[in-house]
Each structure stands twice: as structure tokens, then as C-alpha cells.
Write a protein that holds these residues in place. Structure first.
Motif, PDB file in Angstrom:
ATOM      1  N   ILE A 157      11.496  10.323  -3.892  1.00 42.46           N
ATOM      2  CA  ILE A 157      12.359   9.874  -2.838  1.00 42.46           C
ATOM      3  C   ILE A 157      12.698  10.949  -1.786  1.00 42.46           C
ATOM      4  CG2 ILE A 157      14.433   8.731  -2.135  1.00 42.46           C
ATOM      5  CD1 ILE A 157      14.330   7.086  -5.176  1.00 42.46           C
TER       6      ILE A 157
ATOM      7  N   SER B  72      13.767   7.541   1.809  1.00 42.82           N
ATOM      8  CA  SER B  72      12.095   6.581   1.834  1.00 42.82           C
ATOM      9  C   SER B  72      11.315   7.197   0.816  1.00 42.82           C
ATOM     10  CB  SER B  72      11.536   7.014   3.160  1.00 42.82           C
ATOM     11  OG  SER B  72      12.477   6.554   4.177  1.00 42.82           O
ATOM     12  N   ASP B  73      10.383   6.406   0.681  1.00 40.33           N
ATOM     13  CA  ASP B  73       9.232   6.609  -0.057  1.00 40.33           C
ATOM     14  C   ASP B  73       8.610   8.021  -0.072  1.00 40.33           C
ATOM     15  OD1 ASP B  73       7.334   6.256  -2.070  1.00 40.33           O
ATOM     16  OD2 ASP B  73       6.707   4.320  -1.526  1.00 40.33           O
TER      17      ASP B  73
ATOM     18  N   MET C  65      14.892   1.014  -4.780  1.00 45.39           N
ATOM     19  CA  MET C  65      15.046   2.339  -4.841  1.00 45.39           C
ATOM     20  C   MET C  65      16.509   2.847  -4.890  1.00 45.39           C
ATOM     21  SD  MET C  65      12.000   4.530  -2.922  1.00 45.39           S
ATOM     22  CE  MET C  65      11.962   4.142  -1.252  1.00 45.39           C
TER      23      MET C  65
ATOM     24  N   ARG D  11      12.315   0.483  -9.209  1.00 43.93           N
ATOM     25  CA  ARG D  11      10.953   0.129  -8.882  1.00 43.93           C
ATOM     26  C   ARG D  11      10.135   0.821  -9.994  1.00 43.93           C
ATOM     27  NH1 ARG D  11       8.628   2.033  -3.199  1.00 43.93           N
ATOM     28  NH2 ARG D  11       6.478   1.448  -3.534  1.00 43.93           N
TER      29      ARG D  11
ATOM     30  N   ILE E 142       8.267   8.050  -9.253  1.00 38.90           N
ATOM     31  CA  ILE E 142       8.286   8.149  -7.572  1.00 38.90           C
ATOM     32  C   ILE E 142       9.062   9.162  -6.998  1.00 38.90           C
ATOM     33  CG2 ILE E 142      10.508   6.669  -7.328  1.00 38.90           C
ATOM     34  CD1 ILE E 142       9.209   5.121  -5.338  1.00 38.90           C
TER      35      ILE E 142
ATOM     36  N   LYS F  84       1.830   9.771  -5.440  1.00 37.02           N
ATOM     37  CA  LYS F  84       1.358   8.347  -5.251  1.00 37.02           C
ATOM     38  C   LYS F  84       0.241   7.995  -6.025  1.00 37.02           C
ATOM     39  CE  LYS F  84       3.894   8.060  -0.744  1.00 37.02           C
ATOM     40  NZ  LYS F  84       3.882   7.671   0.684  1.00 37.02           N
TER      41      LYS F  84
END
Lengths: 305, 299
Positions: free
Chosen positions: A206, A211-212, A74, A98, A204, A233
Motif C-alpha cells: 500500500i 492506494s494499491d 485495505m 483483502r 499487498i 502484484k
């Protein structure tokens, strides 16, 4: 169904001729290239250039990355540019690796191959926004065809087939806690003579902690892709896990609009990319296959069917 | 109006077809020679899914090797296409053979993590491989660890029920000399290589009489390493790479972007080195072996 008989690549991959002059290739740009620690304001940066071989035409189909030491997928972000033509528009936003890169076990297959002729260059610009550092290896793989073995017909077919190019539309949007925002995948730089088909959505979110994260995304197009917001997700694939959707023809003047909702207490940054094909439009459209056939009546009139 | 709507569908079909045909060759095209594909597709109506497995109580003591025989029923032609092992441990090595046709599928025993997957992610063979009715499948299981293991190895594929086959087709299928390609796992001449910081070359010799079409690069290692690969025709296959960016394994086994054709007498040369310390490396190229004399039958 539309025929693809003029496509060199279809021929190549359907018939898979076994010959010495055609073989798989893997190019890793450099071993042990070190990417240092960086910050959002001052990322560490290394440009990686993949150059076409003077002896072989390279049809680039897959990309993978290996991050060493404390680098994170990331924190390491990339943009991609093609010196000449193939990637249009190019990936200009710094995407977390990613989202776009695969691994040896699960390589990321490009939505359409990129053809690298002699001296063609592909620039992959890596930036590290995180505190970690380490070596990085980027591998491009695909099909190599020795140029000396290319007949004029093969070369012409290859040139012809390269009129279809991959397309990557990317954007980045910040969404404050418990608020909505909009994201646009714009059409800047897209040739209006071509038609755009999106076949994958990747991305994605963040959160402000690095973090995810998660946001809820509702694509808004002329025909709805979905009725309600879907978790990022669930909706968005990643570089090593992805699949093709039924292609969406995107209006080249409007692009794609997304409504994004952040239901968390942290600010979220959504990285979004649409992959697909840029295909010849207009007259050249017919080259790839004839339009829907018409039925002749006894009177010689035709009916659409 | 209807015509316009259908035109739109047709446009989408075009993109969809391009998408699947051009960009995902290995997912949608069956990766084995066309003659084989035709034979097997012909037999599909007479087939069912079929699993051949070791006994649940099969146990292999530590540091020993055991030969297990799996027998195909006498009314079944078994077309093998996937391989599963539970548990897939780093201490289990496998060597699979077809003694009835004096055929080994690899030269030496291979760590099971390279060529077996799990139920959710089975290992996909590059080429469906046929066993005739009543065939014995030789499964040599080596336990390289000190503790006993109870391996459950399963061969997955399709059973062609010969009593359902039309007479003419039955007679043809039961000739064991019909042209058959099969999966072969080529391994480096030195297997279980200790790779050091000194760049060293290792050969993989294509010694069998026939054609080999490499479809998958597979590996097991104790730490990531660097490599180059070229063949005896001076084709540079891997131009300095990192193992984790290139190889698959038993569970994740992508096909090569394009098949790598090699002939008997040729070889691949792998240059291997690590940045520091050492790594124990097993390299396998999985592919389709076409016995000599049959190549002309395959496109």
C-alpha cells in the motif's frame, strides 16, 4: 509417496460419507456489527469471537468477509488468534482484509483446517484505519460433526490429525521511495519440534496515498525461490485469488528473508504473509508415513534408493 | 548424498500431498459418486471434448419463452459437465430437460446468471450428466426483459464415440437403465422471493424419490440480504449469515466445504430478511441427485 492413512481428515474428505451427523456449516459472528471510522493512530476496533459448539466439533476450512457501506478492504485490517493451540504462530500484524479473507464467490481456504472443539474460541480482531465506516460480516465455514456420533476411534483420529496445524507468518515493512529494505518472516513462537512448510505467499503493498501499490520482492532462502525481484502484484496472492506453490520447507531457526525494492516515488508499506503447515517433526514424522523405502540386496544389505 | 536428496524430495512430496488432498478437496476430488466416476474414467480413452450449442441466429423476443432443442449425434454419448451462456443476462431464464428420459434438471426456470458462466469462468456442474446417442436436450429460454435477446447457450463436456468402444462396453453403455446420478438444481418453493425487513421462512422441499447431495449454494439478488438455514433434522447449516459471504453464482461457483446429504421428504428452511428496503432473491442448491433404488450402488 508418503501415506496419510492415519489422517482422519483425509478419510473424511476422500470418502465423503453421507450422513446426518456430518454436514457443512457457516457461522457469521454477528450481523450488522458496525466498524467506525479510524486512523492509523486510533483505529476503530471490534473483536469477533467464534466459539466451538458444545454439540458439534467444527472443522473450520474457509473464511470470508463482507464489508458494508464505505468500508474498504485495505482500510479494514485484521489479526487472528486461537485461544488454545491451532494457530501457531498467530497472525499478529494487522493485515488488510483483502490479503486474507475471501468472499462467498471465492472463499479463502485455510492452508490446513482449524479444529474447534467445544468452547474453543477463535478471535478475529478487526481494526479500521480508514475514514469510512459501515457494517461488517465475517463468516467461518467448514465441516460440522455432531459429537454424539463421534466414536472413540474417530475422536482419537481427529485429535491425532490436529497435530498438524496451519501456520501463518506475517510481517509489515515500510520502504522509502527508490530504496531497498529487508523483510523477515520470523519464527518466533514456533515449536522447534515441528517442521514448517510454506505453501502460499500472500500480500499487498500500500503506497503512502493509501492506494494499491507495488514493490519488487526477492525471496532469499537457502535455495533461491527466484533469481530476481518480482513485482509484488505478480508474486503475492490475495485472499480470494490464491494458489498453492510447491511447498518450501523453511528453516525453523532462520525463517524467510526478503529483499524489497521500491521503484516508485511514494513510500510503500508491504504487508506480507506466508501460509503453510506446521507438521510434527522428529519421531512423530514417521507416523504420517514411512520414510523412503530401502531395497534389500541378496546379501541382506540395504541400499538407499 | 543421493539418498539424502531424495529424502528431502520425499518430505516435500508429503507436504504437497497433504496440501492437495486435505485442503483442497473439491478441486482435486471428483465430486460425484464413485460408481459414476469409475464408469466415466473407463471411457476416457474413447472420448474427446465436446460442445453442444444453440444456433447463432437463435433469437428470443421480449417477454416470451422459446423451447430450443439441441440434438446429440447418434454416434455419441455426451457427458455434460459445464454450462456457458453468452451473454449471460439477468433477463434470461433457463429450464433444461431430457425429454427422452422424462427428466427435468430443475423444477422451474432459473435466472441464467445463477447456473451459467462465461468461457473464461464456466459454471461447473456438481455431477457429470449423461445424454445417450440421438438424445434431445430441451432448453426452455425465457426472456423476462422487453428487448429481444440472442442467447448463445453452450453445454460443455466429453463425447464418447460409441463406434470406438469395445463391443462389450458398448452394449453396457447403451442400456439406458444403467445406474446414473445427475445434476439437479433445487430451488426454494417460492422462487423469486421479495425479501423484506420482516424475517420470513421459506422452504426448499426435497420431493423427488431418492438421495440428494447438495454441493453448491448459488444465488441471485438485487441487494445483499441476511439469512439462516436449517434442515428438517434440526441441523443448523447457516447460523445467521450475509448472502455475499456465503453464496456463489454461475461464474464463481465454489463447492460447499462438505456435501449436504438430504433425502426425499426432508426440507431446508431458509429465513431471509434485509436491513432496509427489499431485495428480490433467487436461491438454488445445486447437487447430485441419485434416483431411489440406486443409492446402494454409490458409496
Amino acid at each position: 509417496m508418503i501415506g496419510t492413512k492415519n489422517s482422519f481428515l483425509t478419510h473424511l474428505l476422500t470418502n465423503r460419507p453421507r450422513a446426518r451427523w456430518i454436514y457443512p456449516f457457516f457461522i457469521t459472528t454477528k450481523t450488522a456489527t458496525t466498524l467506525l471510522a479510524g486512523t492509523e493512530a486510533a483505529p476503530s476496533r471490534i473483536p469477533i469471537i467464534i466459539t466451538g459448539d458444545k454439540d458439534a466439533v467444527r472443522i473450520l476450512t474457509h473464511l470470508t468477509i463482507t464489508l458494508g457501506s464505505t468500508l474498504t478492504n485495505m482500510g479494514v485490517r485484521l489479526s487472528i488468534a486461537h485461544k488454545d493451540h491451532a494457530l501457531s504462530p498467530q497472525i499478529e500484524v494487522n493485515l488488510p482484509s483483502r490479503v486474507f479473507m475471501g468472499t462467498g464467490q471465492r472463499p479463502h481456504e485455510l492452508p490446513y483446517p482449524i479444529i474447534l472443539w467445544e468452547n474453543d474460541t477463535l478471535l478475529i480482531d478487526l481494526r479500521n484505519f480508514a475514514a469510512g465506516s459501515g457494517n461488517v460480516w465475517v463468516t467461518a465455514s467448514g465441516i460440522a460433526i455432531q459429537k454424539a456420533s463421534l466414536s472413540d476411534k474417530f475422536r482419537n483420529d481427529l485429535v491425532e490429525s490436529s497435530k498438524i496445524t496451519p501456520i501463518f507468518l506475517s510481517t509489515k515493512v515500510d520502504i522509502n521511495s527508490n530504496l531497498f529494505n529487508k523483510a523477515f518472516l520470523g519464527m518466533q513462537g514456533v515449536s522447534v519440534e515441528k517442521d514448517i512448510y510454506v505453501t502460499r505467499l500472500l500480500g499487498i503493498s500500500i503506497d503512502s496515498g493509501g492506494s494499491d501499490g507495488e514493490v519488487y520482492v526477492r525471496p532469499k532462502t537457502e535455495n533461491y525461490l527466484c533469481l530476481d525481484g518480482v513485482s509484488s502484484k505478480d508474486l503475492l496472492a490475495l485472499g480470494d485469488y490464491y494458489h498453492d506453490y510447491f511447498p518450501l520447507k523453511v528453516d525453523k531457526h532462520i525463517g524467510m528473508e526478503f529483499e524489497v525494492e521500491n521503484r516508485t516515488a511514494l513510500t510503500q508499506t508491504l504487508h506480507l504473509i506466508a501460509e503453510g503447515l506446521l507438521m510434527p517433526g522428529g519421531d512423530s514424522y514417521g507416523r504420517m508415513g514411512k520414510p523412503t523405502p530401502t531395497r534389500k540386496t541378496k546379501a541382506g544389505l540395504s541400499l538407499s534408493c | 548424498m543421493l539418498g539424502t536428496a531424495l529424502d528431502k524430495v520425499d518430505e516435500r512430496n508429503k507436504a504437497y500431498q497433504l496440501g492437495v488432498e486435505i485442503n483442497q478437496p473439491n478441486q482435486f476430488l471428483l465430486p460425484f459418486p464413485s460408481a459414476m466416476r469409475e464408469i466415466i474414467s473407463l471411457l476416457l480413452p474413447f472420448s474427446t471434448p465436446f460442445f453442444v450449442s444453440t444456433q447463432p441466429s437463435e433469437s428470443v423476443a421480449g417477454n416470451t419463452t422459446k423451447l430450443v432443442t439441441l440434438r446429440i449425434p447418434s454416434n455419441v454419448i455426451f457427458v455434460w459437465s459445464k454450462l456457458i451462456a453468452q451473454p449471460s443476462t439477468s433477463t434470461m431464464n433457463l429450464k433444461i430437460s431430457y425429454p427422452g428420459l422424462r427428466r427435468d434438471f430443475m423444477r422451474a426456470s432459473i435466472p441464467s446468471t445463477i447456473i451459467t458462466g462465461a468461457g473464461v469462468r464456466p459454471y461447473n456442474l456438481p455431477c457429470p450428466t449423461i445424454f445417450f446417442p440421438g438424445a434431445d436436450i430441451g432448453l426452455e429460454i425465457a426472456n423476462t426483459g422487453g428487448t429481444a435477446i440472442t442467447p448463445n447457450v453452450t453445454l460443455v463436456g466429453q463425447a464418447i464415440w460409441i463406434n470406438k468402444l469395445p463391443e462389450r462396453l458398448k452394449a453396457k453403455m447403451l442400456q439406458e437403465d444403467i445406474p446414473l446420478a445427475y445434476t439437479y438444481w433445487y430451488i426454494t418453493d417460492t422462487f423469486g422471493i421479495t425479501v423484506t425487513t420482516t424475517r420470513t421462512a421459506y422452504d426448499m422441499s426435497i420431493v423427488r424419490e431418492g438421495d440428494f447431495i447438495g454441493e453448491q449454494f448459488l444465488v441471485s439478488y438485487t441487494s445483499d440480504f441476511n439469512l439462516q438455514c436449517r434442515d428438517s433434522n434440526s441441523r443448523q447449516i447457516i447460523d445467521t449469515g450475509r448472502a455475499s459471504s456465503i453464496f456463489g453464482n454461475g461464474e464463481y461457483n465454489p463447492f460447499l466445504p462438505y456435501p449436504l446429504a438430504l433425502h426425499s421428504g426432508e426440507h431446508l428452511t431458509w429465513d431471509l430478511w434485509v436491513d432496509s428496503a427489499t431485495s428480490t432473491v433467487y436461491i438454488v442448491v445445486a447437487g447430485i441427485f441419485i434416483p431411489a433404488g440406486l443409492a446402494g450402488l454409490y458409496k
